[in-house]
Design an enzyme around this catalytic site. Structure first.
Site, short mmCIF file in Angstrom:
data_model
loop_
_atom_site.label_atom_id
_atom_site.label_comp_id
_atom_site.label_asym_id
_atom_site.label_seq_id
_atom_site.Cartn_x
_atom_site.Cartn_y
_atom_site.Cartn_z
CB THR A 96 -0.93 0.01 1.22
OG1 THR A 96 -1.73 -1.17 1.21
CG2 THR A 96 -1.86 1.23 1.17
CE1 TYR A 170 -13.29 0.76 -3.11
CE2 TYR A 170 -11.83 -1.05 -2.48
CZ TYR A 170 -13.05 -0.40 -2.38
OH TYR A 170 -14.01 -0.88 -1.54
CE LYS A 171 -5.20 -1.90 1.53
NZ LYS A 171 -3.92 -2.59 1.41
CG LEU A 172 -4.26 5.14 -0.85
CD1 LEU A 172 -3.66 6.37 -1.50
CD2 LEU A 172 -3.46 4.72 0.37
#
Length: 293
Positions: A96, A170-172
Site C-alpha cells: 500500500t 481504491y485501497k487508500l
C-alpha cells in the site's frame, strides 16, 4: 516452472510467498530479516542476498513492503530489483503506497522494460496464507492478462479499477474508511465505559446495529475485551495509509472539510504511543480508568 521473486515477508507477505510455493513456482525470497524466511526456505524457496539478486531470471517480481520509501528502495535502490530484472518481467506492487508513488513507479519501471501492475490487496494474514485475498488492480488490460497467472495464486478475487494508480486509489479509500470507523468506535466505546453502561449489552447492540461494518464488528469485540494479541494491522501502518489517503483527498477535494483529518490525528497519537501494537489498542488512548466509587 515460472520463477517468482518475492520481496517483503511481513504479516501479509509471508503467507503470500508461501502460496507461490504451494502452486509449484520456483521462488526466490528477500527480506530485511532472513529469520522470517527460514520456514519458506525449508519448503524449497531460495534465499537471495538482495532484491537485485532475487530478480535475476525472474518472470515476475512481487513486492509487499511498508511504504513508499521501502518500495523505492527495493525496486530502484542501489541493490534494487530493477537493476537485474529482464525486459518483460512483470513487476507486481502489492504494497500500500501513495497514489503519486504508484504512478511514478509505473513510469520508472515501464521505462526500464518492465510491466508494472499496481496491485494492493485487502484481507487479513490468514487470507494471504490461503490465497483468498482480494487484489485491487490498476493496469493496462493486456498487462493484467499477462500478469494473471502470477496473481491467481494469491487472490480469490481480482478487481480491475483501470489504469496504473487506480488500484491504489481504491485501497487508500478502503483503508481511510477503516481508520475513520475504528477511531470512531474507540471513542464510542470509551464514552460507553465512562458512562457506566453494561459493556456486554453495548457490544451486543453494536454487533446487531446498522453501524456494524466488518471492521466495527471485529474490533468492537477485541476492544471491549482488551484483547490485542495476534496483531493483524498496526497503528503505524494505518496512520501511513490514512495519511496517504488524506493527501490524495486534499488534491481532489480542495477546500472541502475532511473528517479524515481527525482520523489521521488519532492514528498519529496511536503511532507515537504504540506504533507496532494492534490498531484496536487505540481505545486505551481515549479511555481512562474509572474513578473509584
Amino acid at each position: 516452472m515460472p520463477r517468482v521473486a518475492f520481496i517483503g515477508l511481513g504479516r501479509m507477505g509471508h503467507g503470500m510467498a508461501g502460496r507461490y510455493l504451494d502452486a509449484g513456482f520456483t521462488v526466490a525470497l528477500w527480506n530485511r530479516s532472513k529469520a522470517k524466511a527460514e520456514d519458506l526456505i525449508a519448503r524449497g524457496a531460495h534465499w537471495a542476498t538482495s532484491p537485485e539478486d532475487a530478480a535475476i531470471d525472474a518472470d515476475a517480481v512481487v513486492t509487499m513492503v511498508a511504504d513508499d520509501e521501502a518500495s523505492r528502495a527495493v525496486w530502484l535502490g542501489p541493490k534494487g530489483a530493477a537493476k537485474t530484472a529482464k525486459a518483460g518481467t512483470i513487476a507486481i506492487e502489492c504494497s500500500t503506497v501513495s497514489y503519486d508513488h504508484a504512478r511514478e513507479m509505473g513510469r520508472e519501471l515501464n521505462a526500464r522494460g518492465l510491466i508494472y501492475i499496481d496491485c494492493p490487496v485487502t484481507g487479513l494474514p490468514d487470507a494471504a496464507a490461503a490465497g483468498k485475498l482480494t487484489l485491487l488492480v490498476g493496469a493496462d488490460a493486456a498487462d493484467l492478462e499477462r500478469a494473471r497467472p502470477y496473481l491467481e495464486p494469491i487472490g480469490a478475487t481480482i478487481r480491475h479499477f483501470g489504469a496504473v494508480g487506480s488500484g491504489t486509489v481504491y485501497k487508500l479509500i478502503n483503508n481511510l474508511m477503516g481508520a475513520i470507523q475504528i477511531a470512531g468506535l474507540a471513542e464510542g466505546l470509551a464514552i460507553a465505559e465512562q458512562a457506566g453502561l453494561d459493556m456486554n449489552l453495548v457490544l451486543e447492540s453494536i454487533q446487531a446495529g446498522v453501524a456494524a461494518s466488518p471492521q466495527v464488528a471485529r474490533h468492537s469485540k477485541r476492544m471491549v475485551a482488551r484483547d490485542f494479541s495476534g496483531a493483524t494491522f498496526t497503528a503505524a501502518l494505518r496512520h501511513k495509509d490514512a495519511a496517504y489517503a488524506v493527501k490524495l483527498a486534499e488534491s481532489l477535494l480542495a477546500g472541502k472539510p475532511l473528517v479524515a483529518r481527525a482520523a489521521v490525528e488519532a492514528y498519529a497519537q496511536a503511532k507515537a504511543a504504540m506504533p507496532d501494537d494492534d490498531e484496536g489498542k487505540m481505545i486505551e488512548l481515549v479511555s481512562r480508568p474509572k474513578k473509584p466509587s
